[in-house]
Design a protein around this motif. Structure first.
Motif, PDB file in Angstrom:
ATOM      1  N   GLN A 551       0.845  -1.201   0.000  1.00 50.69           N
ATOM      2  CA  GLN A 551       0.000   0.000   0.000  1.00 50.69           C
ATOM      3  C   GLN A 551       0.886   1.258   0.000  1.00 50.69           C
ATOM      4  N   LYS A 552       1.840   1.242  -0.967  1.00 52.09           N
ATOM      5  CA  LYS A 552       2.809   2.335  -1.033  1.00 52.09           C
ATOM      6  C   LYS A 552       3.140   2.620  -2.502  1.00 52.09           C
ATOM      7  N   ILE A 553       3.286   3.926  -2.823  1.00 50.91           N
ATOM      8  CA  ILE A 553       3.665   4.316  -4.179  1.00 50.91           C
ATOM      9  C   ILE A 553       5.163   4.092  -4.343  1.00 50.91           C
ATOM     10  N   THR A 554       5.519   3.127  -5.195  1.00 54.24           N
ATOM     11  CA  THR A 554       6.929   2.802  -5.409  1.00 54.24           C
ATOM     12  C   THR A 554       7.368   3.010  -6.852  1.00 54.24           C
ATOM     13  N   HIS A 555       6.405   3.160  -7.754  1.00 54.25           N
ATOM     14  CA  HIS A 555       6.727   3.282  -9.178  1.00 54.25           C
ATOM     15  C   HIS A 555       5.854   4.383  -9.796  1.00 54.25           C
ATOM     16  N   VAL A 556       6.322   4.926 -10.915  1.00 58.98           N
ATOM     17  CA  VAL A 556       5.526   5.852 -11.722  1.00 58.98           C
ATOM     18  C   VAL A 556       5.728   5.499 -13.187  1.00 58.98           C
ATOM     19  N   GLU A 557       4.746   5.872 -13.995  1.00 57.71           N
ATOM     20  CA  GLU A 557       4.884   5.735 -15.450  1.00 57.71           C
ATOM     21  C   GLU A 557       5.053   7.128 -16.045  1.00 57.71           C
ATOM     22  N   ALA A 558       6.116   7.313 -16.835  1.00 57.35           N
ATOM     23  CA  ALA A 558       6.394   8.602 -17.465  1.00 57.35           C
ATOM     24  C   ALA A 558       5.673   8.673 -18.806  1.00 57.35           C
ATOM     25  N   LEU A 559       4.832   9.698 -18.967  1.00 63.39           N
ATOM     26  CA  LEU A 559       4.044   9.876 -20.184  1.00 63.39           C
ATOM     27  C   LEU A 559       4.373  11.225 -20.799  1.00 63.39           C
ATOM     28  N   LEU A 588      12.558  10.735 -30.211  1.00 62.78           N
ATOM     29  CA  LEU A 588      11.560  11.001 -29.175  1.00 62.78           C
ATOM     30  C   LEU A 588      11.782  10.110 -27.955  1.00 62.78           C
ATOM     31  N   THR A 589      11.999   8.815 -28.193  1.00 61.28           N
ATOM     32  CA  THR A 589      12.193   7.886 -27.075  1.00 61.28           C
ATOM     33  C   THR A 589      13.469   8.221 -26.300  1.00 61.28           C
ATOM     34  N   ARG A 590      14.520   8.569 -26.998  1.00 61.18           N
ATOM     35  CA  ARG A 590      15.773   8.911 -26.309  1.00 61.18           C
ATOM     36  C   ARG A 590      15.586  10.170 -25.455  1.00 61.18           C
ATOM     37  N   TRP A 591      14.799  11.136 -25.941  1.00 62.65           N
ATOM     38  CA  TRP A 591      14.547  12.327 -25.131  1.00 62.65           C
ATOM     39  C   TRP A 591      13.797  11.942 -23.856  1.00 62.65           C
ATOM     40  N   VAL A 592      12.771  11.064 -23.992  1.00 58.00           N
ATOM     41  CA  VAL A 592      11.970  10.665 -22.827  1.00 58.00           C
ATOM     42  C   VAL A 592      12.840   9.948 -21.800  1.00 58.00           C
ATOM     43  N   ILE A 593      13.704   9.009 -22.265  1.00 58.79           N
ATOM     44  CA  ILE A 593      14.539   8.256 -21.328  1.00 58.79           C
ATOM     45  C   ILE A 593      15.540   9.179 -20.642  1.00 58.79           C
ATOM     46  N   THR A 594      16.136  10.086 -21.406  1.00 58.68           N
ATOM     47  CA  THR A 594      17.094  11.027 -20.819  1.00 58.68           C
ATOM     48  C   THR A 594      16.423  11.912 -19.772  1.00 58.68           C
ATOM     49  N   GLN A 625      21.194  -0.568 -32.230  1.00 58.13           N
ATOM     50  CA  GLN A 625      22.039   0.279 -31.386  1.00 58.13           C
ATOM     51  C   GLN A 625      21.267   0.891 -30.223  1.00 58.13           C
ATOM     52  N   PHE A 626      19.936   0.807 -30.270  1.00 59.41           N
ATOM     53  CA  PHE A 626      19.126   1.458 -29.243  1.00 59.41           C
ATOM     54  C   PHE A 626      19.381   0.849 -27.865  1.00 59.41           C
ATOM     55  N   CYS A 627      19.404  -0.474 -27.782  1.00 55.78           N
ATOM     56  CA  CYS A 627      19.588  -1.129 -26.481  1.00 55.78           C
ATOM     57  C   CYS A 627      20.950  -0.784 -25.877  1.00 55.78           C
ATOM     58  N   TYR A 628      21.983  -0.753 -26.713  1.00 55.62           N
ATOM     59  CA  TYR A 628      23.307  -0.389 -26.200  1.00 55.62           C
ATOM     60  C   TYR A 628      23.308   1.057 -25.714  1.00 55.62           C
ATOM     61  N   TRP A 629      22.573   1.918 -26.400  1.00 60.09           N
ATOM     62  CA  TRP A 629      22.493   3.310 -25.955  1.00 60.09           C
ATOM     63  C   TRP A 629      21.841   3.405 -24.581  1.00 60.09           C
ATOM     64  N   VAL A 630      20.761   2.653 -24.359  1.00 61.65           N
ATOM     65  CA  VAL A 630      20.075   2.683 -23.059  1.00 61.65           C
ATOM     66  C   VAL A 630      21.018   2.229 -21.957  1.00 61.65           C
ATOM     67  N   ILE A 631      21.714   1.125 -22.185  1.00 65.22           N
ATOM     68  CA  ILE A 631      22.608   0.570 -21.158  1.00 65.22           C
ATOM     69  C   ILE A 631      23.748   1.546 -20.856  1.00 65.22           C
ATOM     70  N   ASN A 632      24.344   2.094 -21.918  1.00 64.68           N
ATOM     71  CA  ASN A 632      25.472   3.018 -21.725  1.00 64.68           C
ATOM     72  C   ASN A 632      25.023   4.319 -21.060  1.00 64.68           C
ATOM     73  N   THR A 633      23.851   4.823 -21.430  1.00 60.45           N
ATOM     74  CA  THR A 633      23.365   6.086 -20.856  1.00 60.45           C
ATOM     75  C   THR A 633      23.051   5.926 -19.373  1.00 60.45           C
ATOM     76  N   LEU A 634      22.485   4.779 -18.991  1.00 61.41           N
ATOM     77  CA  LEU A 634      22.235   4.531 -17.565  1.00 61.41           C
ATOM     78  C   LEU A 634      23.546   4.585 -16.777  1.00 61.41           C
ATOM     79  N   ALA A 635      24.573   3.965 -17.364  1.00 54.78           N
ATOM     80  CA  ALA A 635      25.868   3.970 -16.673  1.00 54.78           C
ATOM     81  C   ALA A 635      26.464   5.383 -16.622  1.00 54.78           C
TER      82      ALA A 635
END
Length: 777
Positions: A551-559, A588-594, A625-635
């Motif tokens: 009964q706790k807010i632990t996640h959100v969805e970014a829209l 667009l997706t890269r902007w949202v993730i960033t 290349q998208f998946c590698y970008w996500v992994i590298n950007t997180l790091a």
């Protein structure tokens, strides 16, 4: 004159001899051809009967086996079977039976007792009646062993014969706990179906020594004479030449041999051929006096003068092709005149063919765009009211790619044929590959909605081509004539309406000025979207997800939302399809993730620990290349992988399963949480779901919004929860709009929920204020 008469006599005698010889030869060839045709027709009829029966029989066997296997894998059916709730089990068994309209459904326990036997029949009013079979709770007539599923495919129950297939019910380590089977009735209905397909009297009979039992027969009851004839053919293989007979031994049923048969009187079968033969003889006999008269007339003609031929040749040279060249002279000049006539006819035919090709479609023979302009121009000039209906056949690209262009061409020709029968007063045209036009003169606008509904029914009828059944569908755009509007403008308006109908997933759309305005705005948005991404006109809204156990807010969805400087907030349903079609989805997706990563750090400074879910599309998964970008950007951004969840729709996986699974596996192996969004509305199969490297399912809101009021939705949601938990997946339910629904999901151990009951999507500042005042902190 004496010389002329002698020549006439010789010519006439020659023609008489030729005519008699030709007619005699024609008669003999026609007779021989008719005999061969009768033999070939009989052989073809028997071959067709054999192929049709094998197809029907094998299809029923395959269908029953496949469905029995499917039903045996139903977890719900197994659970009821194990629990021993006989009434619920019979209801579930009947539900499976009704899905394929089976006449018999049976279930046998592991100890050989029939625990479920349902027999479907029709009452006097033609309504289906389902009752318990006479063997309910009785021992099964066959021995239970490992070859149980190989028993006879026929089952005789209460003097009715069924074609049946069984499949094992397994539990635990694939141990067999029982068997379930379904059967179709072998009787008059099947015999009538075979008769419709072959034209032969059809039926089935059981033979035990001298005892003959008719299981089913097409049409009226089989007469005693026919019964003896068929039996003699089946038992003793003695064929009566007056009948065409086909038989097939199907197997043993309770020590009785089951046979299928088809027969018909040879005279009835060949009646049409005999009639054609008599007509040919009559034509040949009629030709004799006619030919003799014609020969006499030809022999009496005289060669036309050469000057007459020259004069008519000059007349033809001036372009006068519609007169016959004739001379009153010798046979040689008459032949020359005939060649002149053939020449001018060939010229006329070529000109007509060229004109036809210029104004007609070569595949369908419908009018083309040129003919449409030529016919409609006088209508518009006369001020007549007219309508243009532009029709686009759906999924033609899939038909051409999957089934080939030969099948695609046949579909196009079938659509053209149906359009020609819709309204005889309409001009039917084919403009391009899958686009057609119906043009109407003096058509009432008020009746057009009814016409389009009727058109949908006519075109939407199933089309079968070589055992391939296709459901034809179309999208239509309609425009009506206005003063000063030409045919080109009408076609453009109809095309605008068509594109609007496609965009809004409608069957048809009638043009109005607002559609053009929206099209212009959409075109402007296409040009402005790239600028919006580059100039940060986008903003993220956040919708909370509640951990139901804590009964706790632990996640959100970014829209994502587009704050346009002139148009205000533009919803994602408007610009995301534009991004996908204009190759801007990656940016667009890269902007949202960033931006989501930056939001994570801002919340961390406020001691808010929140996992952020971001949606990715099929276009992103196509970019290796998208998946590698996500992994590298997180790091690079120092964001833990546990703080990010990527949500994908089922459709994104269906478009290219192999590549999608490869990309998702890479993300999963690097610690990212993956979620299937809008589960239940796409086209993924359970086999694909099993292969997907995902961590959770999001049940689509359409199943949750009316959950407490719709029993079907409750069944779907609960079964989805069980399926996901059995696969080791967590479940997120979206669309929660009241407390009762939240409680219902909590009681059934759903992990997370989101919806308007908790909060609508909010921008960062409003979300922070809501979170500080929320009871779920």
């Amino acid at each position: 004159m004496v010389l002329f008469n002698r020549l006439q006599t010789r010519i006439f005698a020659f023609f008489v001899l030729v005519i008699i010889a030709v007619l005699a030869l024609s008669f003999w060839l026609s007779y021989q051809s008719n005999q061969r045709l009768e033999q070939q027709y009989v052989a073809n009829q028997l071959e067709v009967a054999s192929l049709v029966f094998e197809s029907q029989y094998d299809n029923r066997n395959y269908y029953l086996a496949a469905f029995a296997s499917t039903a045996a894998k139903d977890f719900g059916l197994k659970d009821i079977f194990i629990d021993g709730d006989n009434r619920s089990f019979l209801v579930a068994l009947n539900n499976h039976r009704s899905r394929i309209n089976a006449s018999l459904a049976m279930a046998v326990s592991g100890d050989g007792t029939i625990i479920g036997q349902l027999v479907a029949s029709q009452d006097d009013l033609g309504q289906e009646v389902v009752a318990l079979g006479s063997e309910q709770h009785a021992p099964f007539r066959y021995q239970i062993d490992t070859e149980f599923d190989q028993i006879s495919p026929f089952y005789l129950l209460d003097d009715k014969l069924y074609q049946i297939k069984f499949s094992p019910l397994t539990s635990g380590g694939n141990s067999v706990i029982g068997w379930v089977g379904f059967g179709f009735l072998i009787g008059d209905s099947l015999a009538n179906s075979l008769q419709k397909l072959t034209g032969l009297n059809s039926g089935f009979m059981l033979i035990e020594q001298d005892t003959i039992t008719n299981v089913g027969h097409s049409g009226l009851a089989i007469e005693q004479h026919d019964t003896q004839l068929v039996t003699q053919y089946i038992v003793k293989d003695q064929l009566d030449n007056d009948f065409i007979l086909w038989k097939q031994f199907l197997g043993e049923v309770d020590n009785k041999s089951l046979h299928a048969y088809m027969f018909k009187s040879r005279s009835d079968l060949l009646a049409s051929l005999e009639s054609q033969w008599l007509q040919q003889v009559a034509v040949l006999l009629l030709m004799l006096p006619v030919s003799l008269l014609l020969a006499f007339w030809i022999s009496g003609t005289i060669t036309r003068p050469i000057k007459q031929l020259i004069g008519q040749a000059r007349f033809i040279a001036k372009g006068n092709y519609h007169s016959n060249v004739s001379v009153d002279s010798s046979v040689e000049l008459q032949q020359l005149a005939s060649e002149f006539t053939s020449m001018q006819q060939a010229i006329v035919a070529r000109e007509q063919a060229i004109e036809h090709q210029a104004f007609h479609d070569p595949l369908t023979n419908l009018a083309n765009r040129n003919q449409l302009h030529r016919v409609c121009k006088p209508w518009i000039e006369a001020g007549s009211s007219m309508a243009i209906c532009l029709i686009n056949i759906r999924r033609m690209t899939e038909v051409n790619v999957t089934l080939g262009h030969v099948v695609g061409d046949e579909v196009i020709k079938e659509v053209a044929k149906r359009l020609c029968h819709i309204n005889p007063n309409a001009l039917a045209c084919r403009l391009s590959g899958d686009e057609f036009v119906l043009a109407f003169k003096e058509f009432e606008r008020s009746t057009f909605d009814a016409f389009l509904a009727m058109l949908q029914v006519q075109i939407g009828q199933h089309y079968c081509y070589k055992d391939i059944s296709l459901h034809l569908q179309f999208t239509a755009g309609v425009s009506f004539s206005q003063p000063g509007v030409d045919i080109v403008t009408l076609l453009r308006q109809a095309d605008t309406a068509l594109q609007h109908a496609k965009m809004n997933k409608r069957d048809y759309q009638i043009y109005d000025a607002n559609i053009d305005k929206n099209s212009i705005e959409r075109f402007q948005l296409i040009n402005e979207l790239k600028e919006a991404i580059e100039q940060n006109q986008l903003v993220l809204y956040y919708q909370p997800k509640l951990n139901l156990a804590q009964q706790k807010i632990t996640h959100v969805e970014a829209l994502v939302r587009w704050i346009h400087p002139k148009r205000g907030i533009i919803p994602p349903d408007t610009f995301i399809p534009i991004a996908e079609k204009t190759m801007q989805m990656d940016a667009l997706t890269r902007w949202v993730i960033t931006e989501a990563m930056a939001q994570y750090h801002r919340w961390q400074t406020q001691s808010i620990d929140m996992c952020i879910a971001v949606n990715i599309s099929a276009e992103n998964l196509k970019d290796e290349q998208f998946c590698y970008w996500v992994i590298n950007t997180l790091a690079e951004q120092n964001v833990p992988v546990s703080a990010m969840t990527l949500e994908i729709t089922e459709d994104a996986v269906v478009s290219d399963p192999e590549l999608a699974i490869k990309q998702l596996t890479l993300l999963r192996n690097n610690g990212l949480t993956l979620s299937i969004d809008d589960y239940g509305t796409g086209y993924s199969s359970l086999a694909q779901l099993k292969q997907l490297p995902v961590d959770e399912l999001k049940i689509d809101k359409s199943f949750v919004q009316k959950l407490l009021h719709t029993e079907a939705d409750q069944i779907i949601v609960q079964s989805t929860l069980q399926l996901a938990h059995n696969l080791g997946l967590k479940v997120v339910a979206e669309g929660i709009e009241d407390k009762e629904t939240l409680q219902w999901l909590t009681e059934r151990h759903c992990e997370m929920g989101q919806g308007f009951y908790l909060s609508r999507p909010l921008p960062e500042r409003q979300f922070n204020d809501w979170l500080s005042q929320s009871a779920y902190v």
